[in-house]
Enzyme design. Sequence first.
Site, PDB file in Angstrom:
ATOM      1  N   CYS A   1      35.120  39.069  40.578  1.00 28.34           N
ATOM      2  CA  CYS A   1      34.830  40.510  40.481  1.00 28.34           C
ATOM      3  C   CYS A   1      34.374  40.892  39.077  1.00 28.34           C
ATOM      4  O   CYS A   1      35.076  40.643  38.091  1.00 28.34           O
ATOM      5  CB  CYS A   1      36.095  41.284  40.868  1.00 28.34           C
ATOM      6  SG  CYS A   1      35.986  43.049  40.541  1.00 28.34           S
TER       7      CYS A   1
ATOM      8  N   CYS B   1      36.853  43.284  37.306  1.00 33.38           N
ATOM      9  CA  CYS B   1      38.007  42.557  36.779  1.00 33.38           C
ATOM     10  C   CYS B   1      37.634  41.860  35.471  1.00 33.38           C
ATOM     11  O   CYS B   1      38.415  41.877  34.505  1.00 33.38           O
ATOM     12  CB  CYS B   1      38.502  41.521  37.786  1.00 33.38           C
ATOM     13  SG  CYS B   1      39.485  42.197  39.142  1.00 33.38           S
TER      14      CYS B   1
ATOM     15  N   ASP C   1      28.769  53.500  32.331  1.00 36.13           N
ATOM     16  CA  ASP C   1      27.952  52.850  33.358  1.00 36.13           C
ATOM     17  C   ASP C   1      26.717  52.235  32.699  1.00 36.13           C
ATOM     18  O   ASP C   1      26.090  52.835  31.831  1.00 36.13           O
ATOM     19  CB  ASP C   1      27.536  53.868  34.433  1.00 36.13           C
ATOM     20  CG  ASP C   1      27.043  53.184  35.688  1.00 36.13           C
ATOM     21  OD1 ASP C   1      27.753  53.219  36.705  1.00 36.13           O
ATOM     22  OD2 ASP C   1      25.927  52.607  35.645  1.00 36.13           O
TER      23      ASP C   1
ATOM     24  N   HIS D   1      35.376  46.760  43.545  1.00 35.64           N
ATOM     25  CA  HIS D   1      36.610  47.037  42.794  1.00 35.64           C
ATOM     26  C   HIS D   1      36.573  48.548  42.619  1.00 35.64           C
ATOM     27  O   HIS D   1      35.628  49.073  41.997  1.00 35.64           O
ATOM     28  CB  HIS D   1      36.578  46.292  41.456  1.00 35.64           C
ATOM     29  CG  HIS D   1      37.762  46.509  40.554  1.00 35.64           C
ATOM     30  ND1 HIS D   1      38.400  45.476  39.909  1.00 35.64           N
ATOM     31  CD2 HIS D   1      38.390  47.648  40.156  1.00 35.64           C
ATOM     32  CE1 HIS D   1      39.395  45.957  39.171  1.00 35.64           C
ATOM     33  NE2 HIS D   1      39.401  47.277  39.294  1.00 35.64           N
TER      34      HIS D   1
ATOM     35  N   HIS E   1      36.237  52.242  41.837  1.00 32.55           N
ATOM     36  CA  HIS E   1      35.851  52.869  40.571  1.00 32.55           C
ATOM     37  C   HIS E   1      35.491  54.321  40.816  1.00 32.55           C
ATOM     38  O   HIS E   1      34.905  54.669  41.844  1.00 32.55           O
ATOM     39  CB  HIS E   1      34.690  52.129  39.907  1.00 32.55           C
ATOM     40  CG  HIS E   1      33.521  51.883  40.805  1.00 32.55           C
ATOM     41  ND1 HIS E   1      33.502  50.850  41.713  1.00 32.55           N
ATOM     42  CD2 HIS E   1      32.353  52.529  40.947  1.00 32.55           C
ATOM     43  CE1 HIS E   1      32.367  50.866  42.369  1.00 32.55           C
ATOM     44  NE2 HIS E   1      31.635  51.891  41.944  1.00 32.55           N
TER      45      HIS E   1
ATOM     46  N   HIS F   1      33.292  57.386  39.469  1.00 34.92           N
ATOM     47  CA  HIS F   1      32.182  57.820  38.617  1.00 34.92           C
ATOM     48  C   HIS F   1      32.498  59.219  38.086  1.00 34.92           C
ATOM     49  O   HIS F   1      32.805  60.124  38.875  1.00 34.92           O
ATOM     50  CB  HIS F   1      30.877  57.936  39.415  1.00 34.92           C
ATOM     51  CG  HIS F   1      30.346  56.661  39.999  1.00 34.92           C
ATOM     52  ND1 HIS F   1      29.299  55.956  39.442  1.00 34.92           N
ATOM     53  CD2 HIS F   1      30.695  55.969  41.109  1.00 34.92           C
ATOM     54  CE1 HIS F   1      29.029  54.894  40.194  1.00 34.92           C
ATOM     55  NE2 HIS F   1      29.860  54.887  41.216  1.00 34.92           N
TER      56      HIS F   1
HETATM   57  P1  AMP Z   1      28.748  51.829  43.127  1.00 31.84           P
HETATM   58  O1  AMP Z   1      27.345  51.839  43.625  1.00 31.84           O
HETATM   59  O2  AMP Z   1      29.494  53.101  43.386  1.00 31.84           O
HETATM   60  O3  AMP Z   1      29.506  50.590  43.576  1.00 31.84           O
HETATM   61  O4  AMP Z   1      28.650  51.789  41.545  1.00 31.84           O
HETATM   62  C1  AMP Z   1      28.623  50.635  40.782  1.00 31.84           C
HETATM   63  C2  AMP Z   1      28.206  51.046  39.410  1.00 31.84           C
HETATM   64  O5  AMP Z   1      28.529  50.020  38.512  1.00 31.84           O
HETATM   65  C3  AMP Z   1      26.706  51.336  39.274  1.00 31.84           C
HETATM   66  O6  AMP Z   1      26.513  52.671  38.834  1.00 31.84           O
HETATM   67  C4  AMP Z   1      26.255  50.303  38.223  1.00 31.84           C
HETATM   68  O7  AMP Z   1      25.286  50.833  37.342  1.00 31.84           O
HETATM   69  C5  AMP Z   1      27.553  49.982  37.507  1.00 31.84           C
HETATM   70  N1  AMP Z   1      27.624  48.682  36.898  1.00 31.84           N
HETATM   71  C6  AMP Z   1      27.342  47.487  37.476  1.00 31.84           C
HETATM   72  N2  AMP Z   1      27.564  46.494  36.596  1.00 31.84           N
HETATM   73  C7  AMP Z   1      28.001  47.070  35.461  1.00 31.84           C
HETATM   74  C8  AMP Z   1      28.408  46.570  34.185  1.00 31.84           C
HETATM   75  N3  AMP Z   1      28.403  45.261  33.902  1.00 31.84           N
HETATM   76  N4  AMP Z   1      28.782  47.456  33.234  1.00 31.84           N
HETATM   77  C9  AMP Z   1      28.786  48.783  33.504  1.00 31.84           C
HETATM   78  N5  AMP Z   1      28.443  49.317  34.689  1.00 31.84           N
HETATM   79  C10 AMP Z   1      28.047  48.470  35.650  1.00 31.84           C
HETATM   80 ZN    ZN Z   2      38.220  43.523  40.494  1.00 30.48          ZN
END
Ligand code: AMP
Ligand code: ZN
Length: 116
Positions: free
Chosen positions: A6, A9, A32, A98, A100, A102
Amino acid sequence: MHDPECIFCKIVEGEIPSTKVFENEHVYAFEDLNPMMPVHTLIVPRNHYRNIADGIPDDEMAHLMQAVGEVARLKGVAESGFRVVINTNDDACQTVHHVHVHVLGGAQMNDGNPSL
Ligand code: AMP
Ligand code: ZN
């Protein structure tokens, strides 16, 4: 409660770099990578849960939600306003499994902005 596959993680563990906004014993908040708004911060529990409906214990859920206000204040949008989005599973286009939160703000939004 750590999934070696993940990416969030790995971010919590510091194995993948991130820009920290806030952290405590229970949660980690970071910017993000592809911001949809001037303010776009993600908050995750340190423990791995797949989504908001994945049996998160009450205390961890409370810490996750309490962090929203902390992040909004730190990012300067607590008064101007912000939006909280928790995408869950495929129909909502959850891409990282995982849970999250926003936190989005820093500009006027309407019903279609941002579309995450
Ligand atoms: P979701 O579509 O709700 O699952 O959102 C996942 C979010 O994680 C997206 O807005 C991506 O831009 C963000 N994301 C993916 N990888 C990373 C990372 N390594 N660092 C920061 N944000 C990330
Ligand atoms: Zn995780």
